[in-house]
Design a protein around this motif. Sequence first.
Motif, PDB file in Angstrom:
ATOM      1  N   GLY A 186       0.716  -1.031  -0.262  1.00  0.00           N
ATOM      2  CA  GLY A 186       0.025   0.334   0.091  1.00  0.00           C
ATOM      3  C   GLY A 186       0.607   1.085   0.069  1.00  0.00           C
ATOM      4  O   GLY A 186       1.607   1.225  -0.906  1.00  0.00           O
ATOM      5  N   GLN A 187       0.340   2.214   0.504  1.00  0.00           N
ATOM      6  CA  GLN A 187       0.987   3.450   0.582  1.00  0.00           C
ATOM      7  C   GLN A 187       2.836   3.451   1.338  1.00  0.00           C
ATOM      8  O   GLN A 187       3.784   4.035   0.476  1.00  0.00           O
ATOM      9  CB  GLN A 187       0.625   4.361   1.330  1.00  0.00           C
ATOM     10  N   ILE A 188       2.706   3.036   2.637  1.00  0.00           N
ATOM     11  CA  ILE A 188       3.848   2.333   3.019  1.00  0.00           C
ATOM     12  C   ILE A 188       4.627   1.383   2.202  1.00  0.00           C
ATOM     13  O   ILE A 188       6.103   1.915   2.019  1.00  0.00           O
ATOM     14  CB  ILE A 188       4.166   2.783   4.409  1.00  0.00           C
ATOM     15  N   GLY A 189       4.263   0.149   2.033  1.00  0.00           N
ATOM     16  CA  GLY A 189       4.869  -0.704   1.023  1.00  0.00           C
ATOM     17  C   GLY A 189       5.831   0.217  -0.100  1.00  0.00           C
ATOM     18  O   GLY A 189       6.557  -0.298  -0.581  1.00  0.00           O
ATOM     19  N   PHE A 223       4.072  -8.050  -1.804  1.00  0.00           N
ATOM     20  CA  PHE A 223       3.579  -9.349  -1.534  1.00  0.00           C
ATOM     21  C   PHE A 223       2.268  -8.246  -1.202  1.00  0.00           C
ATOM     22  O   PHE A 223       2.370  -7.856  -0.014  1.00  0.00           O
ATOM     23  CB  PHE A 223       4.010 -10.259  -0.509  1.00  0.00           C
ATOM     24  N   ASP A 224       1.134  -8.719  -1.689  1.00  0.00           N
ATOM     25  CA  ASP A 224       0.409  -8.157  -0.990  1.00  0.00           C
ATOM     26  C   ASP A 224      -1.633  -9.377  -1.782  1.00  0.00           C
ATOM     27  O   ASP A 224      -0.620  -9.722  -2.773  1.00  0.00           O
ATOM     28  CB  ASP A 224      -0.035  -6.484  -2.012  1.00  0.00           C
ATOM     29  N   ILE A 225      -2.114  -8.694  -0.958  1.00  0.00           N
ATOM     30  CA  ILE A 225      -3.664  -9.835  -1.472  1.00  0.00           C
ATOM     31  C   ILE A 225      -4.224  -8.996  -2.630  1.00  0.00           C
ATOM     32  O   ILE A 225      -4.926  -9.582  -3.513  1.00  0.00           O
ATOM     33  CB  ILE A 225      -4.606 -10.402  -0.133  1.00  0.00           C
ATOM     34  N   GLY A 257      -2.178  -4.911   6.513  1.00  0.00           N
ATOM     35  CA  GLY A 257      -3.517  -4.276   7.540  1.00  0.00           C
ATOM     36  C   GLY A 257      -3.901  -2.524   6.891  1.00  0.00           C
ATOM     37  O   GLY A 257      -4.206  -3.203   5.547  1.00  0.00           O
ATOM     38  N   VAL A 258      -4.947  -2.341   7.545  1.00  0.00           N
ATOM     39  CA  VAL A 258      -5.400  -1.329   7.397  1.00  0.00           C
ATOM     40  C   VAL A 258      -4.857  -0.559   8.183  1.00  0.00           C
ATOM     41  O   VAL A 258      -4.149  -0.419   9.120  1.00  0.00           O
ATOM     42  CB  VAL A 258      -7.075  -1.437   7.579  1.00  0.00           C
ATOM     43  N   PRO A 259      -5.436   1.481   7.379  1.00  0.00           N
ATOM     44  CA  PRO A 259      -4.776   2.051   8.327  1.00  0.00           C
ATOM     45  C   PRO A 259      -6.096   2.587   8.688  1.00  0.00           C
ATOM     46  O   PRO A 259      -6.938   2.146   9.094  1.00  0.00           O
ATOM     47  CB  PRO A 259      -4.411   3.236   7.159  1.00  0.00           C
ATOM     48  N   CYS A 311       8.501  -4.501  11.589  1.00  0.00           N
ATOM     49  CA  CYS A 311       6.602  -4.440  11.454  1.00  0.00           C
ATOM     50  C   CYS A 311       6.343  -3.636  12.220  1.00  0.00           C
ATOM     51  O   CYS A 311       6.376  -2.393  12.371  1.00  0.00           O
ATOM     52  CB  CYS A 311       5.929  -5.677  12.913  1.00  0.00           C
ATOM     53  N   ILE A 312       5.022  -2.745  11.086  1.00  0.00           N
ATOM     54  CA  ILE A 312       4.790  -0.881  11.207  1.00  0.00           C
ATOM     55  C   ILE A 312       3.570  -1.553  11.133  1.00  0.00           C
ATOM     56  O   ILE A 312       2.526  -0.201  11.418  1.00  0.00           O
ATOM     57  CB  ILE A 312       5.633  -0.425   9.812  1.00  0.00           C
ATOM     58  N   THR A 313       2.624  -2.198  11.071  1.00  0.00           N
ATOM     59  CA  THR A 313       0.917  -2.787  11.002  1.00  0.00           C
ATOM     60  C   THR A 313       0.775  -2.027  12.357  1.00  0.00           C
ATOM     61  O   THR A 313       1.268  -2.295  14.157  1.00  0.00           O
ATOM     62  CB  THR A 313       0.519  -3.678  10.665  1.00  0.00           C
ATOM     63  N   ASN A 314       0.113  -1.181  12.478  1.00  0.00           N
ATOM     64  CA  ASN A 314      -0.415  -0.977  13.999  1.00  0.00           C
ATOM     65  C   ASN A 314      -1.707  -1.724  14.438  1.00  0.00           C
ATOM     66  O   ASN A 314      -2.975  -2.288  13.949  1.00  0.00           O
ATOM     67  CB  ASN A 314      -1.596   0.633  13.461  1.00  0.00           C
ATOM     68  N   PRO A 315      -2.207  -1.613  16.008  1.00  0.00           N
ATOM     69  CA  PRO A 315      -1.419  -0.883  16.776  1.00  0.00           C
ATOM     70  C   PRO A 315      -0.140  -1.851  16.839  1.00  0.00           C
ATOM     71  O   PRO A 315       0.048  -3.282  17.275  1.00  0.00           O
ATOM     72  CB  PRO A 315      -2.658  -1.511  17.926  1.00  0.00           C
ATOM     73  N   VAL A 353      11.864   4.902  15.836  1.00  0.00           N
ATOM     74  CA  VAL A 353      12.560   6.100  15.378  1.00  0.00           C
ATOM     75  C   VAL A 353      11.777   7.352  14.365  1.00  0.00           C
ATOM     76  O   VAL A 353      12.045   7.917  14.251  1.00  0.00           O
ATOM     77  CB  VAL A 353      12.720   5.080  14.094  1.00  0.00           C
ATOM     78  N   LEU A 354      10.447   6.776  14.106  1.00  0.00           N
ATOM     79  CA  LEU A 354       9.455   7.630  13.147  1.00  0.00           C
ATOM     80  C   LEU A 354       9.411   8.536  14.587  1.00  0.00           C
ATOM     81  O   LEU A 354       8.948   9.755  14.290  1.00  0.00           O
ATOM     82  CB  LEU A 354       8.192   7.173  13.066  1.00  0.00           C
ATOM     83  N   ASP A 355       8.892   8.368  15.609  1.00  0.00           N
ATOM     84  CA  ASP A 355       8.354   9.477  17.120  1.00  0.00           C
ATOM     85  C   ASP A 355       9.389   9.797  17.154  1.00  0.00           C
ATOM     86  O   ASP A 355       9.171  11.632  17.753  1.00  0.00           O
ATOM     87  CB  ASP A 355       7.655   8.298  18.189  1.00  0.00           C
ATOM     88  N   GLY A 365       5.712   2.949  24.468  1.00  0.00           N
ATOM     89  CA  GLY A 365       4.526   2.131  23.387  1.00  0.00           C
ATOM     90  C   GLY A 365       3.662   3.594  22.300  1.00  0.00           C
ATOM     91  O   GLY A 365       4.244   4.692  22.444  1.00  0.00           O
ATOM     92  N   HIS A 366       3.856   2.635  20.896  1.00  0.00           N
ATOM     93  CA  HIS A 366       3.593   3.897  20.212  1.00  0.00           C
ATOM     94  C   HIS A 366       1.783   4.439  20.159  1.00  0.00           C
ATOM     95  O   HIS A 366       1.055   3.560  19.349  1.00  0.00           O
ATOM     96  CB  HIS A 366       3.365   3.090  18.103  1.00  0.00           C
ATOM     97  N   GLY A 367       1.564   4.784  20.988  1.00  0.00           N
ATOM     98  CA  GLY A 367       0.095   5.078  21.257  1.00  0.00           C
ATOM     99  C   GLY A 367       0.314   6.685  22.152  1.00  0.00           C
ATOM    100  O   GLY A 367       1.318   7.791  22.004  1.00  0.00           O
TER     101      GLY A 367
END
Length: 320
Positions: free
Chosen positions: A12-15, A33-35, A80-82, A118-122, A147-149, A175-177
């Motif tokens: 998707g966007q990040i991929g 890879f993607d479905i 996954g979904v964003p 892994c980047i998928t949330n949460p 790294v992003l935060d 945590g990333h939240g």
Amino acid sequence: MARPKIALIGAGQIGGTLAHLAAVKELGDVVMFDIAEGTPQGKALDIAESGPSAKFDGSFKGTNDYADIAGADVCIVTAGVPRKPGMSRDDLLGINLKVMKSVGEGIAAHAPNAFVICITNPLDAMVWALREFSGLPHEKVCGMAGVLDSARFRHFLAEEFNVSMRDVSAFVLGGHGDTMVPLTRYSTVAGIPLPDLVAMGWTTQDKLDAIVQRTRDGGAEIVGLLKTGSAFYAPATSAIEMAEAYLKDQKRLLPCAANVDGAYGLKNTYVGVPTIIGAGGIERVVEIKMNKDEQAMFDKSVDAVKGLVDACKGIDNSLS
Ligand code: A3D
């Protein structure tokens, strides 16, 4: 020596941005890879066709078959979904947990020696679940968030001080939240800690507090602006920094969601901590000293992650 193989699970966007960055930096051959049929194939071909002008070499393949990730050295997972406006990262848990199960099984079957980011949330709960589903060694499975935060924190600080981002280093742990922990005492401009810069009159405590809060809300700020999805340029750049540290055995000290077992008084818990990333994967979890307030913020963040992990266990009985 053959080029390293980088498998991107989720195109998707990040991929797509990951694939483009890996290409431009010539990190290795890329399999996406993607479905979704056609999406990984189309993006891979588009990137390959940019090679002659951008002057990079490499092979780029899009696929809907896990067999094509065979032997990957690095897997970066964004499947996954964003978020959409109004959603928290935690709202994604039910959907993305099922995705982590299929991704974990796919990686275990075809790329069991890979370093997995892994980047998928949460994020913290998903990287924990992905490790459980894949059965890979803990040091080979981690999550990108710190790294992003930290990059967001560094950007806001560089703007406030009107200095180069290169001279600003910052730490965001936990945590990333909403409970993430930007550590001002450990964040510096060329070695001068932020509290000293407040004392020197470079900024005020109120302004610094506002920057800390903006960092915590950094993901939501972008979701609110984009309206159709979440951030992707900076998340992809951050994960590529981690992949490069592994592939080039750089021994970088980077904050990431790693399995903490012993340090910080934690037992087998995935949460954002400073780590050393090199050829061994997560080679070391670095335990820093926190004061009472910092420790309280970190504990609260760990509790939030534990709540999400418990929710995963409640959804999928195979997770213990
Ligand atoms: P998006 O552009 O929707 O891409 C996700 C891709 O995953 C889509 O192409 C889907 O077809 C694909 N997908 C869905 N299910 C599967 C499956 N079972 N197997 C393989 N592929 C599948 O999203 P995005 O790239 O913008 O974001 C991806 C994830 O990263 C989301 O969960 C975001 O919330 C998360 N994210 C995390 C951060 C962190 O800092 C941790 C930052 C930004 C986004």
